[in-house]
Motif scaffolding. Structure first.
Motif, short mmCIF file in Angstrom:
data_model
loop_
_atom_site.label_atom_id
_atom_site.label_comp_id
_atom_site.label_asym_id
_atom_site.label_seq_id
_atom_site.Cartn_x
_atom_site.Cartn_y
_atom_site.Cartn_z
N GLY A 1 62.28 -59.07 75.38
CA GLY A 1 61.65 -57.82 75.06
C GLY A 1 60.41 -58.08 74.58
O GLY A 1 59.34 -57.26 74.75
N GLN A 2 59.78 -59.31 75.11
CA GLN A 2 58.52 -59.64 75.02
C GLN A 2 57.56 -59.87 76.53
O GLN A 2 56.85 -60.70 76.39
CB GLN A 2 58.26 -60.89 74.05
CG GLN A 2 58.72 -60.68 72.65
CD GLN A 2 58.06 -59.32 71.82
OE1 GLN A 2 56.86 -59.52 71.99
NE2 GLN A 2 58.90 -58.66 71.32
N SER B 1 63.84 -70.43 76.66
CA SER B 1 63.14 -69.24 76.93
C SER B 1 62.05 -69.50 78.12
O SER B 1 61.49 -70.64 78.27
CB SER B 1 62.30 -68.86 75.48
OG SER B 1 61.17 -69.80 75.51
N TRP B 2 61.78 -68.58 78.95
CA TRP B 2 60.71 -68.42 80.07
C TRP B 2 59.83 -67.52 79.65
O TRP B 2 60.11 -66.12 79.58
CB TRP B 2 61.48 -68.59 81.37
CG TRP B 2 60.24 -68.18 82.39
CD1 TRP B 2 59.84 -67.05 82.96
CD2 TRP B 2 59.45 -69.19 83.13
NE1 TRP B 2 58.91 -67.18 83.81
CE2 TRP B 2 58.58 -68.74 83.89
CE3 TRP B 2 59.48 -70.70 82.65
CZ2 TRP B 2 57.82 -69.54 84.54
CZ3 TRP B 2 58.56 -71.47 83.48
CH2 TRP B 2 57.71 -70.76 84.46
N ASN B 3 58.46 -67.67 79.59
CA ASN B 3 57.55 -66.84 79.59
C ASN B 3 56.09 -67.42 79.97
O ASN B 3 55.41 -67.81 79.03
CB ASN B 3 57.25 -66.35 78.12
CG ASN B 3 56.63 -64.81 78.07
OD1 ASN B 3 55.97 -64.45 79.03
ND2 ASN B 3 56.42 -64.15 77.01
N GLY B 4 56.14 -67.79 81.20
CA GLY B 4 55.07 -68.55 81.70
C GLY B 4 55.27 -70.10 81.50
O GLY B 4 54.83 -70.92 82.45
N SER B 5 56.05 -70.46 80.63
CA SER B 5 56.36 -71.90 80.90
C SER B 5 58.00 -71.98 80.28
O SER B 5 58.64 -71.04 79.40
CB SER B 5 55.89 -72.91 80.19
OG SER B 5 56.00 -72.41 78.46
N LEU B 6 58.79 -73.04 80.40
CA LEU B 6 60.07 -73.04 79.94
C LEU B 6 60.20 -73.89 78.70
O LEU B 6 59.55 -75.03 78.62
CB LEU B 6 60.99 -74.05 81.13
CG LEU B 6 62.54 -73.85 80.93
CD1 LEU B 6 63.02 -72.50 80.99
CD2 LEU B 6 62.89 -74.80 82.14
N ASP B 7 60.63 -73.32 77.84
CA ASP B 7 60.96 -73.96 76.25
C ASP B 7 62.57 -74.17 76.11
O ASP B 7 63.11 -73.20 76.31
CB ASP B 7 60.00 -73.36 75.41
CG ASP B 7 58.82 -73.21 75.75
OD1 ASP B 7 58.10 -74.51 75.85
OD2 ASP B 7 58.14 -72.27 75.66
N GLY C 1 69.94 -58.73 70.75
CA GLY C 1 70.80 -58.12 69.85
C GLY C 1 69.88 -57.53 68.72
O GLY C 1 68.72 -57.49 68.92
N PRO C 2 70.60 -57.41 67.60
CA PRO C 2 69.86 -56.80 66.58
C PRO C 2 68.59 -57.91 66.08
O PRO C 2 68.57 -59.08 66.46
CB PRO C 2 70.78 -57.16 65.40
CG PRO C 2 72.10 -56.79 66.09
CD PRO C 2 72.01 -57.46 67.31
N GLN C 3 67.45 -57.35 65.51
CA GLN C 3 66.22 -57.98 65.51
C GLN C 3 65.54 -58.49 66.63
O GLN C 3 64.75 -59.38 66.36
CB GLN C 3 66.52 -59.16 64.28
CG GLN C 3 66.68 -58.46 62.96
CD GLN C 3 68.08 -58.26 62.88
OE1 GLN C 3 68.77 -58.92 62.88
NE2 GLN C 3 68.30 -57.13 61.94
N ASP C 4 66.21 -58.35 67.81
CA ASP C 4 65.50 -58.69 69.25
C ASP C 4 65.66 -60.00 69.31
O ASP C 4 64.85 -60.78 69.73
CB ASP C 4 63.88 -58.16 69.21
CG ASP C 4 63.94 -56.72 69.07
OD1 ASP C 4 64.90 -56.03 69.86
OD2 ASP C 4 62.86 -56.17 69.09
N THR C 5 66.83 -60.42 68.94
CA THR C 5 67.25 -62.03 68.68
C THR C 5 68.19 -62.31 69.86
O THR C 5 68.95 -61.35 70.19
CB THR C 5 67.43 -62.49 67.37
OG1 THR C 5 68.66 -61.75 67.18
CG2 THR C 5 66.38 -62.53 66.57
N PRO C 6 68.06 -63.27 70.51
CA PRO C 6 69.37 -63.78 71.43
C PRO C 6 70.70 -63.88 70.73
O PRO C 6 71.14 -64.44 69.82
CB PRO C 6 69.10 -65.01 72.01
CG PRO C 6 68.12 -65.64 71.05
CD PRO C 6 67.31 -64.76 70.23
N TRP C 7 71.62 -63.11 71.29
CA TRP C 7 72.97 -63.02 70.87
C TRP C 7 74.08 -63.48 71.94
O TRP C 7 73.66 -63.29 73.30
CB TRP C 7 73.59 -61.60 70.51
CG TRP C 7 73.06 -61.45 68.96
CD1 TRP C 7 71.48 -61.30 68.72
CD2 TRP C 7 73.67 -61.01 68.02
NE1 TRP C 7 71.45 -60.89 67.39
CE2 TRP C 7 72.69 -60.87 66.98
CE3 TRP C 7 75.01 -60.92 67.56
CZ2 TRP C 7 73.22 -60.43 65.56
CZ3 TRP C 7 75.47 -60.72 66.45
CH2 TRP C 7 74.58 -60.05 65.44
N VAL C 8 75.27 -63.75 71.81
CA VAL C 8 76.17 -64.25 72.89
C VAL C 8 77.69 -63.40 72.33
O VAL C 8 77.75 -63.02 71.03
CB VAL C 8 76.45 -65.74 72.93
CG1 VAL C 8 75.36 -66.39 73.70
CG2 VAL C 8 77.01 -66.52 71.48
#
Length: 147
Positions: A15-16, A33-39, A58-65
């Motif tokens: 979402g970013q 996460s990947w946004n120009g670099s891998l973290d 998911g909720p609060q734009d956080t990662p869910w499984v």
């Protein structure tokens, strides 16, 4: 820093403008996460890969499984040892292959291996939304409009 994923299984938009990547190294899920670099966000956040058959925002734009049985968790909760799902389907789902979240209705969406799309509401009630008999695999995708 990661040179190579051992078993990257899912990618989801964060979402970013970036991505989350789920890797099942040795059967233990890790999240990057990947946004120009891998973290690395969460290393081996769960001892059971069965709770990570799908990855989504998911909720609060956080990662869910989600699990094959219809449970959903924020990755942060699993990383902190909370194994009880935030929501769990009130009917037996045993072949979920992917999942997503609809923020407008606060419902989780499961795509079943038998071709069904099932919605999971805030009260854990499930509703078969669509059925596609014979369709055995796919991905749930929800496009979030850019503000």
């Amino acid at each position: 820093e990661v040179d190579v994923f051992t078993r990257a299984t899912r990618i989801a938009a964060d979402g970013q403008g970036g991505l989350w990547i789920l890797d099942l190294e040795s059967g233990n899920p890790s999240l990057y996460s990947w946004n120009g670099s891998l973290d690395l966000l969460y290393e081996h956040f769960d001892e059971h890969a069965g709770r990570s058959v799908g990855l989504f925002r998911g909720p609060q734009d956080t990662p869910w499984v989600c699990s094959a049985g219809g449970g959903v968790w924020p990755v942060s909760a699993l990383a902190n040892g909370a194994i009880k799902p935030v929501r769990l389907a009130d009917t037996q789902l045993d072949s979920v292959v992917d999942c997503g979240y609809d923020p407008g209705s606060d419902e989780f969406i499961f795509f079943s291996g038998d071709g069904s799309v099932v919605r999971l509401g805030p009260d854990n009630a499930t509703e078969v939304w669509l059925e596609f008999p014979g369709l055995v695999r796919g991905r749930v995708y929800h496009h979030y409009p850019t503000p």
